[in-house]
Enzyme design. Structure first.
Site, PDB file in Angstrom:
ATOM      1  CD1 TRP A 209      23.415  74.187  30.250  1.00 20.50           C
ATOM      2  CD2 TRP A 209      25.482  74.898  29.814  1.00 20.50           C
ATOM      3  NE1 TRP A 209      23.327  75.161  29.283  1.00 20.50           N
ATOM      4  CE2 TRP A 209      24.583  75.610  29.002  1.00 20.50           C
ATOM      5  CE3 TRP A 209      26.843  75.169  29.715  1.00 20.50           C
ATOM      6  CZ2 TRP A 209      25.011  76.584  28.103  1.00 20.50           C
ATOM      7  CZ3 TRP A 209      27.277  76.131  28.816  1.00 20.50           C
ATOM      8  CH2 TRP A 209      26.365  76.829  28.023  1.00 20.50           C
ATOM      9  CG  HIS A 210      30.255  73.778  30.341  1.00 17.04           C
ATOM     10  ND1 HIS A 210      29.759  74.175  31.560  1.00 17.04           N
ATOM     11  CD2 HIS A 210      30.722  74.904  29.744  1.00 17.04           C
ATOM     12  CE1 HIS A 210      29.944  75.485  31.700  1.00 17.04           C
ATOM     13  NE2 HIS A 210      30.513  75.950  30.617  1.00 17.04           N
ATOM     14  N   GLY A 211      28.750  69.591  28.781  1.00 20.51           N
ATOM     15  CA  GLY A 211      28.952  68.455  27.896  1.00 20.51           C
ATOM     16  C   GLY A 211      28.688  67.126  28.555  1.00 20.51           C
TER      17      GLY A 211
END
Length: 477
Positions: free
Chosen positions: A325-327
């Protein structure tokens, strides 16, 4: 528009004055002002992406109404999956298209096969990961009949686009924030004072702690091959406080601004670096995201109710999805996997819920055991942060390999004593305020002259130690 920009300094009081002194008699117009202000705030980066958030809002608003009318479970499920598919489809295209293409090509290269696909020059819409999850919470809760769908379009648009938390959270649930748009709001002086105080503390975290730590974290990570292990450790240390000051500072400002307008957002950080194990850390770090994954992914997968394999599988899934989700980089996936490895021994031995109280409550100092537990938890978290910060998996392993070399015990070539001093003062302040919801809340018991003296000191420190302006880290997610 950044919270620490001149534009926001003009924007916020302007909206505040119109909100409370011009349109305060009409709830619908107040909500409409929130929508207009939020779209202006978001469009300040790129007006083109307003169409994306408006389309997503209208889609889920319509699906919510259809879910209420539809009684056949198969059609209700189809409507839910339509919302999930479209929202995650937008998120996947803008955020992960090039990542999947590159990974696909590299897989074929590994087997000595050539395959050609074109990547795209895609601009990532600011905050898409946050408002996508926020609007999904609405359709999922309506589908599960935990929430009545709204028929008030303006309130729903305001809920999705609410400017204080639009681009970097906290990720609000429809069950908490949406009903607040239905009720008439009256100005509360004490709530506004608390909000201003929290904004001040959030700005201090961002401008003094995060931006100053960022200068040296960037310097070291960008030239990691030429530094000793002791300097690399300092780089990881500075990044740990950069990301905490940056992200929790944003959340503090968002919650404080919301209070100015009569809204209460959920707490997003609860002094995570005072955690005694990694399970406690994840109950205290980015709470709105970790609880979102718990409620909408982990529990539907079966949570920890199944056998050993199910517990391991679900834990790995939730942490690796959280990392992804973060990258769009394997470094984030490994960061999530590493945190899963930290967490699993606690889960499998039923020790993941043993530290639910406030550490050293009623005492100035922790017990020796608690102190070492905190240090160990911070240390393993710091190691994981190296993967989070690195540009590639190769860089992260090189960084850690050289950090743990003999030069780890050498005198560091870089040691900005004034930044270390500021971090120490910051940690002490957080420690003294750990029993409250926010560290700065603890000054309430002081008399007015002392309180105002502390406010003035914070402002002077921000002017004195203003670091080089850095974008909020979580804007890229």
């Amino acid at each position: 528009m950044y919270f620490n920009s001149f534009e926001f300094l003009v924007f916020l009081p302007s909206v505040f004055i119109v909100y409370w002194f011009i349109v305060n008699r009409n709830l619908n117009i107040q909500n409409l002002l929130v929508v207009f202000a939020s779209y202006l705030f978001y469009g300040w980066w790129d007006w083109r992406f307003l169409s994306l958030i408006i389309f997503s809002s209208l889609l889920d608003y319509s699906i919510g109404l259809k879910l209420k009318k539809e009684e056949k479970q198969s059609k209700r499920k189809m409507l839910l999956w339509l919302s999930i598919f479209v929202n995650l489809g937008f998120l996947g295209f803008f955020k992960y298209y090039n990542f999947f293409i590159d990974s696909f090509i590299n897989t074929f290269k590994f087997f000595d096969a050539e395959i050609k696909f074109n990547t795209l020059n895609i601009i990532l819409p600011v905050g898409i990961s946050f408002y996508t999850f926020q609007t999904l919470s609405y359709t999922i809760d309506v589908y599960k009949k935990k929430l009545e769908p709204t028929q008030n379009l303006i309130s729903f648009l305001a809920f999705v686009s609410f400017f204080p938390q639009l681009v970097a959270g906290p990720i609000e649930r429809a069950t908490n924030l949406l009903p607040q748009f239905y009720k008439k709001r009256t100005f509360n002086y004490m709530s506004a004072v608390d909000g201003c105080r929290q904004i001040l503390w959030g700005l201090f975290k961002k401008i003094v702690i995060a931006d100053n730590c960022a200068k040296y974290a960037n310097l070291i990570f960008n030239d990691y091959e030429n530094y000793s292990g002791s300097v690399l450790f300092m780089g990881a240390f500075f990044f740990a406080f950069q990301i905490y000051g940056d992200f929790s500072g944003y959340s503090d400002i968002a919650i404080g601004v919301s209070r100015l307008f009569g809204f209460n957002l959920k707490r997003n950080f609860a002094f995570p670096y005072f955690s005694r194990d990694i399970a406690e850390f994840w109950r205290r770090w980015h709470i709105s995201l970790s609880t979102w994954f718990r409620d909408y992914l982990y529990i539907p997968l079966g949570g920890s109710r199944g056998g050993l394999w199910m517990k391991i599988r679900n834990t790995l899934i939730i942490f690796m999805v959280s990392g992804f989700w973060h990258g769009a980089n394997w470094t984030f996936v490994i960061w999530g996997f590493l945190n899963a490895l930290y967490f699993l021994p606690l889960l499998l031995t039923n020790r993941n819920r043993i530290n639910t109280d406030i550490i050293a409550q009623g005492y100035y100092f922790p017990k020796i055991k608690e102190f070492f537990q905190m240090m160990i938890t911070f240390f393993i978290t710091l190691i994981a942060w190296v993967f989070f910060r690195s540009n590639s998996v190769e860089q992260a392993f090189y960084f850690l390999g050289h950090m743990f070399s003999k030069s780890l015990f050498s005198i560091p070539e870089i040691f900005p004593i004034h930044i270390v001093f500021l971090v120490v003062i910051f940690v002490i302040t957080e420690w003294l305020g750990r029993t409250g919801e926010y560290a700065i809340d603890r000054i309430d018991f002081l008399n007015r002259p002392i309180r105002w003296s502390l406010y003035i000191i914070l402002i002077l420190l921000m002017f004195k130690f203003t670091g080089e302006e850095q974008a909020f880290i979580y804007f890229q997610f």
